[in-house]
Design a protein around this motif. Structure first.
Motif, short mmCIF file in Angstrom:
data_model
loop_
_atom_site.label_atom_id
_atom_site.label_comp_id
_atom_site.label_asym_id
_atom_site.label_seq_id
_atom_site.Cartn_x
_atom_site.Cartn_y
_atom_site.Cartn_z
N VAL A 259 -61.44 42.96 19.99
CA VAL A 259 -62.59 43.29 20.72
C VAL A 259 -63.83 43.19 19.85
CG1 VAL A 259 -61.77 44.80 22.48
CG2 VAL A 259 -62.33 45.67 20.46
N LEU A 260 -64.86 42.93 20.43
CA LEU A 260 -66.07 42.60 19.54
C LEU A 260 -67.50 43.56 20.37
CD1 LEU A 260 -66.07 38.93 18.38
CD2 LEU A 260 -65.75 41.12 16.99
N THR A 261 -68.40 43.70 20.00
CA THR A 261 -69.61 44.28 20.42
C THR A 261 -70.25 43.46 21.62
OG1 THR A 261 -70.02 45.52 18.31
CG2 THR A 261 -71.71 45.60 20.17
N GLN A 262 -70.16 42.27 21.35
CA GLN A 262 -70.83 41.59 22.47
C GLN A 262 -69.68 40.55 22.80
OE1 GLN A 262 -74.48 39.14 21.67
NE2 GLN A 262 -73.86 37.49 23.28
N GLU A 263 -69.36 40.74 24.17
CA GLU A 263 -68.18 39.82 24.54
C GLU A 263 -68.73 38.95 26.06
OE1 GLU A 263 -64.61 42.75 23.49
OE2 GLU A 263 -65.00 42.60 25.36
N PRO A 264 -68.57 37.63 26.04
CA PRO A 264 -68.09 36.98 24.80
C PRO A 264 -69.25 36.86 23.89
CG PRO A 264 -68.81 35.41 26.60
CD PRO A 264 -68.93 36.89 27.17
N PRO A 265 -68.34 36.52 22.68
CA PRO A 265 -69.42 36.53 21.49
C PRO A 265 -70.16 35.44 21.35
CG PRO A 265 -67.28 36.23 20.68
CD PRO A 265 -67.22 36.52 22.30
N ALA A 283 -59.20 37.09 21.91
CA ALA A 283 -60.50 37.35 22.77
C ALA A 283 -60.14 38.47 23.89
CB ALA A 283 -60.52 35.89 23.49
N HIS A 284 -59.80 39.66 23.48
CA HIS A 284 -59.80 40.83 24.19
C HIS A 284 -58.59 40.63 25.34
CE1 HIS A 284 -62.23 44.37 26.01
NE2 HIS A 284 -61.07 44.39 26.26
N ILE A 285 -57.41 40.43 24.80
CA ILE A 285 -56.33 40.05 25.56
C ILE A 285 -55.24 40.95 25.33
CG2 ILE A 285 -56.81 37.70 25.84
CD1 ILE A 285 -54.51 38.59 23.12
N ALA A 286 -55.38 42.01 24.56
CA ALA A 286 -54.24 42.80 24.36
C ALA A 286 -53.64 43.68 25.47
CB ALA A 286 -54.67 44.03 23.17
N TRP A 287 -54.78 43.97 26.45
CA TRP A 287 -54.38 44.80 27.57
C TRP A 287 -53.67 43.75 28.67
CZ3 TRP A 287 -56.10 43.47 32.44
CH2 TRP A 287 -57.45 42.37 32.52
N ALA A 288 -53.85 42.37 28.50
CA ALA A 288 -53.60 41.63 29.75
C ALA A 288 -52.36 40.76 29.75
CB ALA A 288 -54.67 40.52 29.54
N SER A 289 -51.09 41.30 29.45
CA SER A 289 -50.00 40.87 30.09
C SER A 289 -50.05 40.73 31.48
CB SER A 289 -48.79 41.62 29.73
OG SER A 289 -48.97 42.74 30.52
N PHE A 290 -49.21 39.57 31.87
CA PHE A 290 -49.24 39.50 33.49
C PHE A 290 -48.91 40.82 34.03
CE2 PHE A 290 -48.23 34.96 32.15
CZ PHE A 290 -49.55 34.59 32.63
N GLU A 291 -47.84 41.56 33.57
CA GLU A 291 -47.24 42.73 34.17
C GLU A 291 -48.57 43.92 34.26
OE1 GLU A 291 -43.99 40.46 32.54
OE2 GLU A 291 -45.74 41.20 31.75
N SER A 292 -49.20 43.86 33.16
CA SER A 292 -50.52 44.98 33.15
C SER A 292 -51.42 44.63 34.08
CB SER A 292 -50.94 44.92 31.67
OG SER A 292 -52.13 45.71 31.51
N GLN A 293 -51.80 43.14 34.14
CA GLN A 293 -52.83 42.92 35.11
C GLN A 293 -52.52 43.18 36.73
OE1 GLN A 293 -55.15 38.98 34.51
NE2 GLN A 293 -53.39 38.97 32.76
N GLN A 294 -51.21 43.04 37.00
CA GLN A 294 -50.78 43.27 38.15
C GLN A 294 -50.65 44.71 38.65
OE1 GLN A 294 -50.14 40.45 40.45
NE2 GLN A 294 -50.78 42.30 41.83
N ARG A 295 -50.13 45.63 37.51
CA ARG A 295 -50.19 47.03 37.57
C ARG A 295 -51.52 47.70 37.91
NH1 ARG A 295 -45.98 46.99 33.51
NH2 ARG A 295 -47.92 47.08 31.85
N LEU A 296 -52.42 46.95 37.18
CA LEU A 296 -53.96 47.39 37.61
C LEU A 296 -54.37 47.12 38.78
CD1 LEU A 296 -56.96 46.69 34.76
CD2 LEU A 296 -57.27 46.62 37.22
N ILE A 297 -53.99 46.13 39.28
CA ILE A 297 -54.45 45.58 40.66
C ILE A 297 -53.98 46.53 41.79
CG2 ILE A 297 -54.32 43.94 42.51
CD1 ILE A 297 -56.60 43.47 40.37
N GLU A 298 -52.57 46.92 41.53
CA GLU A 298 -51.97 47.87 42.58
C GLU A 298 -52.64 49.16 42.42
OE1 GLU A 298 -49.69 46.27 44.55
OE2 GLU A 298 -50.22 44.97 43.34
N LEU A 299 -52.98 49.73 41.20
CA LEU A 299 -53.69 50.83 41.12
C LEU A 299 -55.10 50.84 41.70
CD1 LEU A 299 -52.73 51.64 37.55
CD2 LEU A 299 -52.08 52.97 39.47
#
Length: 317
Positions: A259-265, A283-299
């Motif tokens: 992660v950086l202060t300005q995104e995209p940098p 590029a700010h992708i640690a959170w973004a496994s397919f499974e994680s993204q889908q869980r987020l949408i369900e929430l």
């Protein structure tokens, strides 16, 4: 109720949004929305769904029909919460969806660094093993994670998920108390103890006025020269110029930055221009496994459903 998703492109194209579609009467999606487009696109919306689009007091005042803002993230610094409260607009976020994704990222990067996986693969591909006079070709060698001290700054769901894996590797774990506090909760040590004793420091705390530039030139100077810094939280937690200088001067051994202060940098960002051998930036992708993204949408869908049923689910206002 009519919903508008302002920045759908922050999700992978394969993610299924049907759970949200089933909770609203209409869903309009835009890949990206600029500040000047927000009011026009949301003027008739009851619900705004957004990840990073800035929703200021001025914008919220211009949207009298708006009833609910669903932030598709844990952090909510892009929404003026006070203004939302003033206009009786509910605001929700999501949490806990990316713990496994972030923890996996942290250890994938650590294993790459300590195990030197790419280096050893390249040695074989270049024929160095075949030409070796010994049964193995050592190359740079590698180190074990066992026995290393991992300092965790931010002990929520993410920090705890990282701790679980660290303990499985037989690492020592230090949980940091909040910086600049005399409070000493059970099981925690001072921030100063973490930065001076840890072989690896991983950041999982929120961005607040107290944590901005938490990692600065003073902190870097007190870390071990062999230490590794990992930031998967928020860019402003790290003084990026200080980190750049610290890496150039070998104040610490290595940094992993997602992660950086300005995104995209900007293209001329110092951490992207120099190709430092002791730095990895993703590029700010640690959170973004397919499974994680889908869980987020369900929430998010559950947040909308809860709101329509009068529940106070994941409310921030």
């Amino acid at each position: 109720m009519r919903a508008v998703f302002l920045d759908k492109q922050t999700f992978s194209s394969t993610i299924d949004f049907s759970s949200i579609e089933q909770t609203v009467t209409e869903l309009d999606c835009y890949d990206i929305t600029s500040p000047r487009e927000v009011i026009t696109r949301c003027i008739n919306a009851d619900i705004i769904i957004t990840n990073k689009v800035l929703l200021t007091a001025e914008i919220l005042t211009a949207l009298p029909q708006l009833k609910l803002i669903c932030i598709t993230a844990t952090g909510y610094n892009n929404v003026d919460i006070d203004a939302a409260r003033k206009h009786n607009i509910a605001v929700t976020n999501v949490s806990g969806y990316s713990s496994q994704s972030v923890a996996q990222y942290v250890f994938a990067q650590l294993l790459e660094y300590y195990q030197q996986i790419s280096h050893h693969n390249n040695n074989t591909e270049q024929g160095l093993w075949s030409s070796s006079k010994s049964f193995c070709y050592h190359g740079n060698g590698f180190h074990e994670l066992a026995g290393k001290t991992l300092g965790i700054v931010g002990y929520g769901n993410l920090g705890k998920a990282v701790e679980t894996i660290a303990l499985a590797f037989d690492m020592k774990v230090l949980i940091s108390e909040r910086p600049n506090t005399t409070q000493k909760r059970s099981g925690r040590v001072s921030f100063n103890e973490v930065i001076t004793q840890a072989d690896i420091i991983t950041l999982h705390c929120p961005q607040t006025p107290d944590t901005e530039k938490l990692i600065n030139s003073d902190v870097l100077s007190r870390m071990k020269s062999s230490a590794v810094l990992i930031n998967t939280a928020r860019g402003p937690l790290v003084d990026e110029q200080a980190l750049f200088e610290g890496l150039v001067n070998n104040e610490i051994a290595y940094a992993i930055i997602d992660v950086l202060t300005q995104e995209p940098p900007p293209e001329n960002h110092p951490l992207l221009m120099t190709h430092l051998s002791n730095l990895k930036v993703t590029a700010h992708i640690a959170w973004a496994s397919f499974e994680s993204q889908q869980r987020l949408i369900e929430l998010v869908a559950k947040n909308i459903q809860g709101f329509t049923q009068g529940e106070q689910l994941n409310r921030l206002d």
